[in-house]
Design an enzyme around this catalytic site. Structure first.
Site, PDB file in Angstrom:
ATOM      1  N   HIS A 165       0.832  -1.218   0.000  1.00  0.00           N
ATOM      2  CA  HIS A 165       0.000   0.000   0.000  1.00  0.00           C
ATOM      3  C   HIS A 165       0.866   1.267   0.000  1.00  0.00           C
ATOM      4  O   HIS A 165       0.444   2.310   0.469  1.00  0.00           O
ATOM      5  CB  HIS A 165      -0.953   0.037   1.199  1.00  0.00           C
ATOM      6  CG  HIS A 165      -1.672  -1.254   1.442  1.00  0.00           C
ATOM      7  ND1 HIS A 165      -2.902  -1.543   0.890  1.00  0.00           N
ATOM      8  CD2 HIS A 165      -1.313  -2.367   2.139  1.00  0.00           C
ATOM      9  CE1 HIS A 165      -3.275  -2.758   1.258  1.00  0.00           C
ATOM     10  NE2 HIS A 165      -2.325  -3.296   2.007  1.00  0.00           N
ATOM     11  N   SER A 292      14.401  21.472 -16.853  1.00  0.00           N
ATOM     12  CA  SER A 292      13.175  22.236 -17.035  1.00  0.00           C
ATOM     13  C   SER A 292      13.524  23.555 -17.695  1.00  0.00           C
ATOM     14  O   SER A 292      14.596  24.109 -17.457  1.00  0.00           O
ATOM     15  CB  SER A 292      12.530  22.477 -15.671  1.00  0.00           C
ATOM     16  OG  SER A 292      11.698  23.612 -15.715  1.00  0.00           O
ATOM     17  N   LYS A 298      15.924  21.565 -11.781  1.00  0.00           N
ATOM     18  CA  LYS A 298      15.238  20.312 -12.079  1.00  0.00           C
ATOM     19  C   LYS A 298      16.043  19.313 -12.883  1.00  0.00           C
ATOM     20  O   LYS A 298      16.788  19.666 -13.779  1.00  0.00           O
ATOM     21  CB  LYS A 298      13.948  20.614 -12.847  1.00  0.00           C
ATOM     22  CG  LYS A 298      12.916  21.324 -12.016  1.00  0.00           C
ATOM     23  CD  LYS A 298      12.092  20.370 -11.196  1.00  0.00           C
ATOM     24  CE  LYS A 298      11.010  19.802 -12.080  1.00  0.00           C
ATOM     25  NZ  LYS A 298      10.077  19.002 -11.318  1.00  0.00           N
ATOM     26  N   GLU A 305       9.262   8.011 -17.329  1.00  0.00           N
ATOM     27  CA  GLU A 305       7.915   8.573 -17.502  1.00  0.00           C
ATOM     28  C   GLU A 305       7.367   8.241 -18.887  1.00  0.00           C
ATOM     29  O   GLU A 305       6.200   7.869 -19.046  1.00  0.00           O
ATOM     30  CB  GLU A 305       7.936  10.088 -17.316  1.00  0.00           C
ATOM     31  CG  GLU A 305       8.129  10.514 -15.875  1.00  0.00           C
ATOM     32  CD  GLU A 305       8.293  12.015 -15.754  1.00  0.00           C
ATOM     33  OE1 GLU A 305       7.297  12.733 -15.845  1.00  0.00           O
ATOM     34  OE2 GLU A 305       9.445  12.484 -15.594  1.00  0.00           O
TER      35      GLU A 305
END
Ligand code: ARG
Length: 483
Positions: A165, A292, A298, A305
């Site tokens: 979980h 970024s 970043k 992804e």
């Protein structure tokens, strides 16, 4: 009759019956040559096997065969050199190659299609092409497994929290976690191998749908094309209607590819989570990340992804192929031409993903033969995370059971101890002995070994468990299997 935006029927294979030319729009709509040309090598391979058999059966002459072989050799060279002119008006890869063959060698080229239809031809081409792609995919699956096993071999003692979980559950080693993916990928590899058996069967000889009046030797063609089983027996599609119309082999391949992408997607999700500053378990090499345009600090895990995103695309291809099949009456229907783009894209997406993941995890091989620039592991952060969340609470319960408590009572006792640790703002393993003894008198000093991360790991020493000895044994098994 021929208008400027339509093409002359004379250039097509079925011209005599038709009284008006096909409109340019219909031609573009029905043509597949701009995507099915990638089947060219399989198409020529199939034609050579067919022609050679036609000659052996006395259906065409030795001269015809020699002409066909010469012409197809020339076409092979032209395609390889980028000099072959693909024509939209010739609809697909099959008609393009056949028309050029006839142009090069004359009547022999026109005899090649004896006892054959594009229906059994295309089914054969796709199977031949897919068979080779499956072989390549199985190799890539092995490479990714090797990369994971290599990293795992360095981390049998690296402790991280195991989650259920997404809550801290029990300590595990990072190696154990990675080997879970090796298991998934090894099943993917196995599945691909099983599917290969069913892909590697010969439709040719089924002709349009009913078989053919010529005395074809289908077994000979199958053997020439390597469509044989482990015993070397030729594998033939045994019903001509089924052979030309079903694409279940493409569907089951895409289903297996989808499962494999789902496995990679789960791994991607974990890499993304592990790379976030709140976890900081790993770092990916810079070449797999992007910055970024606005936030200078970043470093984004774009590759995982995208892999997660591309999984959706492959799932979509599977849905497309299943839907394509469901309403078709026997036998061949033009619908089946729509099998190619999803199938091709599935193969491309899976291969690229497997390649990039093998390098992202395992690194690149340097000139000295070592690997560099793979997954960078922050063992200290992993271990610190395992110390939050009372990861060894189950171990304390098991300890009490060994002292004679029924498991349910031990569970309840430990829950009280966890509550106390939480209110003391410390981990269960950090509670002083007298406090622990307050929960149960049987608790002694040796409890701290039980409550330690490595104690917990070592204690899970059943086959498939996270104990370093077990994980080592699994690593050795995988290394042998993948050697
Ligand atoms: N391009 C077609 C396909 O991919 C080849 C088979 C065409 N057969 C036919 N009867 N029109 O399915």
């Amino acid at each position: 009759m021929t208008s400027s935006n339509s093409l002359d029927r004379k250039s097509q294979a079925w011209s005599a019956l038709f009284s008006e030319p096909m409109s340019e729009l219909v031609q573009r709509y029905t043509a597949s040559v701009f995507f099915d040309q990638r089947l060219w090598r399989a198409d020529i391979q199939g034609s050579l096997a067919h022609a050679e058999m036609l000659q052996a059966q006395g259906i065409i002459s030795a001269q015809d065969l020699a002409d066909i072989q010469r012409g197809l050799k020339q076409i092979t060279q032209d395609i390889e050199n980028g000099q072959f002119e693909w024509k939209l008006e010739l609809e697909d890869v099959h008609l393009n190659i056949e028309a050029r063959l006839t142009q090069l060698v004359g009547d022999a080229g026109k005899r090649l299609h004896t006892g054959r239809s594009r229906n059994d031809q295309v089914a054969t081409d796709v199977r031949l092409w897919l068979r080779d792609e499956i072989d390549a995919i199985r190799e890539l699956l092995k490479n990714l497994q090797r990369a994971l096993v290599d990293v795992a071999a360095q981390h049998t003692q690296t402790v991280m929290p195991g989650f259920t979980h997404l809550q801290v559950a029990q300590p595990i080693s990072f190696a154990h976690h990675l080997l879970a993916y090796v298991e998934m990928l090894s099943r993917d590899e196995e599945r691909m191998g099983e599917i290969r058996h069913r892909v590697n069967r010969l439709p040719l000889g089924s002709a349009a749908l009913a078989g053919t009046t010529y005395p074809l030797d289908r077994a000979r063609v199958a053997t020439t094309l390597g469509m044989v089983n482990a015993q070397g027996e030729p594998q033939l599609c045994q019903n001509s209607l089924d052979a030309v119309s079903d694409r279940d082999f493409a569907i089951e391949f895409t289903a297996a590819a989808t499962l494999c992408m789902v496995h990679i997607s789960r791994l991607s999700e974990e890499l993304i989570i592990w790379m976030s500053q709140n976890f900081a378990f790993i770092q990916l090499a810079d070449r797999f990340t992007t910055g970024s345009s606005i936030m200078p600090q970043k470093k984004n895990p774009d590759v995982p992804e995208l892999a997660r995103g591309k999984t959706g695309r492959v799932v979509g291809h599977l849905m497309g192929l299943i839907t394509l099949m469901k309403g078709q009456p026997l036998a061949y229907n033009k619908d089946n031409q729509e099998d190619k783009e999803p199938l091709f894209d599935t193969v491309d997406t899976l291969k690229d993903t497997l390649r990039i993941f093998a390098e992202m995890i395992g690194g690149q091989t340097t000139s000295s033969g070592t690997k560099e620039g793979g997954l960078c592991v922050n063992a200290a952060h992993m271990e610190a995370a395992a110390k939050k969340g009372h990861a060894t609470a189950t171990d304390l319960a098991d300890y009490l059971v060994k002292k004679g408590l029924p498991f349910r009572d031990a569970h309840e006792t430990v829950a009280h101890a966890v509550k106390a640790a939480t209110s003391h703002n410390c981990d269960l393993s950090e509670l002083p002995l007298n406090v622990l003894q307050g929960f149960h008198a049987s608790i002694e000093k040796d409890v701290y070994e039980v409550l330690s991360l490595h104690g917990s790991l070592n204690a899970r020493n059943t086959v498939g468990g996270t104990a370093p000895a077990q994980v080592q044994a699994q690593i050795a098994r995988h290394q042998q299997r993948l050697a």
